[in-house]
Design a protein around this motif. Structure first.
Motif, short mmCIF file in Angstrom:
data_model
loop_
_atom_site.label_atom_id
_atom_site.label_comp_id
_atom_site.label_asym_id
_atom_site.label_seq_id
_atom_site.Cartn_x
_atom_site.Cartn_y
_atom_site.Cartn_z
N HIS A 86 0.85 -1.19 0.00
CA HIS A 86 0.00 0.00 0.00
C HIS A 86 0.88 1.24 0.00
O HIS A 86 1.76 1.40 0.85
N LEU A 87 0.64 2.13 -0.95
CA LEU A 87 1.31 3.42 -0.97
C LEU A 87 0.38 4.45 -0.34
O LEU A 87 -0.76 4.18 -0.02
N ALA A 88 0.87 5.67 -0.21
CA ALA A 88 0.24 6.61 0.72
C ALA A 88 -0.98 7.35 0.18
O ALA A 88 -1.47 8.25 0.83
N TRP A 89 -1.47 6.97 -0.97
CA TRP A 89 -2.62 7.72 -1.49
C TRP A 89 -3.67 6.76 -2.08
O TRP A 89 -3.36 5.78 -2.72
N ASP A 90 -4.93 7.05 -1.79
CA ASP A 90 -6.09 6.38 -2.38
C ASP A 90 -6.06 4.85 -2.24
O ASP A 90 -6.66 4.15 -3.05
N GLY A 91 -5.38 4.34 -1.23
CA GLY A 91 -5.36 2.89 -1.03
C GLY A 91 -4.64 2.13 -2.12
O GLY A 91 -4.90 0.94 -2.34
N ASN A 92 -3.74 2.80 -2.83
CA ASN A 92 -3.03 2.14 -3.93
C ASN A 92 -2.20 0.96 -3.43
O ASN A 92 -1.59 1.01 -2.38
N LYS A 93 -2.17 -0.08 -4.22
CA LYS A 93 -1.25 -1.20 -3.99
C LYS A 93 -0.98 -1.86 -5.33
O LYS A 93 -1.62 -1.54 -6.33
N ASP A 94 -0.03 -2.77 -5.36
CA ASP A 94 0.38 -3.44 -6.60
C ASP A 94 0.77 -2.43 -7.67
O ASP A 94 0.50 -2.62 -8.86
N SER A 95 1.43 -1.35 -7.25
CA SER A 95 1.74 -0.27 -8.19
C SER A 95 2.72 -0.72 -9.28
O SER A 95 2.69 -0.20 -10.39
#
Length: 288
Positions: free
Chosen positions: A131-140
């Motif tokens: 998870h990155l720090a914005w909008d619940g992003n993951k698997d970027s």
């Protein structure tokens, strides 16, 4: 191998410095003989527990030098014969992984021994798929978590050998049942695999790894300064909030991790209860 000496403005010359050396990078993709490997078991795709990877091998002769190059999709921490590889943390660091993925180089001569040896690696989701720090992003950058490991050994008789990540490695899960770069970790100590970092450990029930054909064209030698331990802080105040939450105040904003010794277990006839602790240090949160 190199040495340095200097002359002053009067022509007076210094003594030679002590000998030192530098290590060349792997300049071409073909220099990598290692293969990308992933855990061979079916992953819990919800909690994504951290996979453990290990490989035992024998060094038949006395070792003159040993240099290892390591990177990962996700983050890695490695051990040889139970001793940690290097003193860097959060490796391989955060870059635009689809364009640039750094690898680290370590001199591990002192960690190896003639005879039986073992490499033990743990992986975490990190910035790659966490998870990155914005909008619940993951698997970027991808959904996988994988290791690339290449150890070059030179023996005193002049012979050389490569120990690489390939299909001969074994995989399993351990005590880290959840691991995220921002949300911290959940550790279930009942699932700790004692001795898995040492030779002679019985891994017959572990799963063979999966070899994957991920690109190596984005690899480059690490350019940034590594993250290392610098200081140790003791809390200036510990208190309990009105909600019953334990707060540990270190007196300043900081980034790091917390070392806690906790004994809070109640045994019943049906199950054991362990209290969960949230530790917050500045913008860094870690669950223990």
């Amino acid at each position: 191998m190199w040495q340095v000496r200097v002359w002053d403005n009067n022509g007076k010359v210094s003594a030679w410095s002590e000998s030192s050396f530098f290590q060349m990078a792997l300049f071409d993709t073909s220099d990598w003989k290692a293969e990308w490997i992933e855990a061979g078991f079916v992953e819990d795709s919800i909690n994504r527990p951290s996979p453990l990877l290990r490989k035992e091998f024998k060094a038949p002769e006395k070792i003159q030098s040993a240099i290892v190059h390591i990177t990962a999709h996700g983050m890695y921490e490695g051990y040889i014969n139970g001793k940690r590889i290097g003193d860097f943390y959060l490796t391989p660091g955060w870059t635009s992984y689809n364009k640039r993925l750094q690898y680290q180089t370590y001199d591990v001569t002192n960690l190896l021994t003639q005879g039986s040896n073992v490499v033990a690696m743990g992986l975490g989701s990190g910035w790659y798929r966490g998870h990155l720090a914005w909008d619940g992003n993951k698997d970027s950058y991808g959904r996988d978590i994988a290791l690339l490991f290449q150890l070059a050994i030179t023996y005193t008789d002049g012979s050389k050998e490569l120990i690489i990540s390939d299909g001969s490695w074994k995989s399993a899960t351990g005590s880290i049942t959840y691991s995220e770069i921002y949300n911290g970790e959940i550790i279930d100590a009942r699932k700790q695999r004692t001795g898995w970092r040492n030779t002679g450990y019985d891994d017959t029930n572990w799963t063979s790894v999966k070899v994957s054909n991920y690109t190596k064209s984005n690899l480059l030698a690490a350019e940034n300064e590594p993250i290392k331990k610098h200081e140790t802080f003791k809390p200036v105040k510990i208190f309990t909030t009105l909600k019953g939450e334990k707060v540990i105040d270190f007196g300043q904003n900081l980034v790091g991790w917390v070392m806690v010794t906790a004994k809070e277990m109640q045994e019943t006839t049906s199950r054991s209860h362990m209290r969960k602790y949230w530790i917050r240090t500045g913008i860094f949160i870690q669950r223990i």
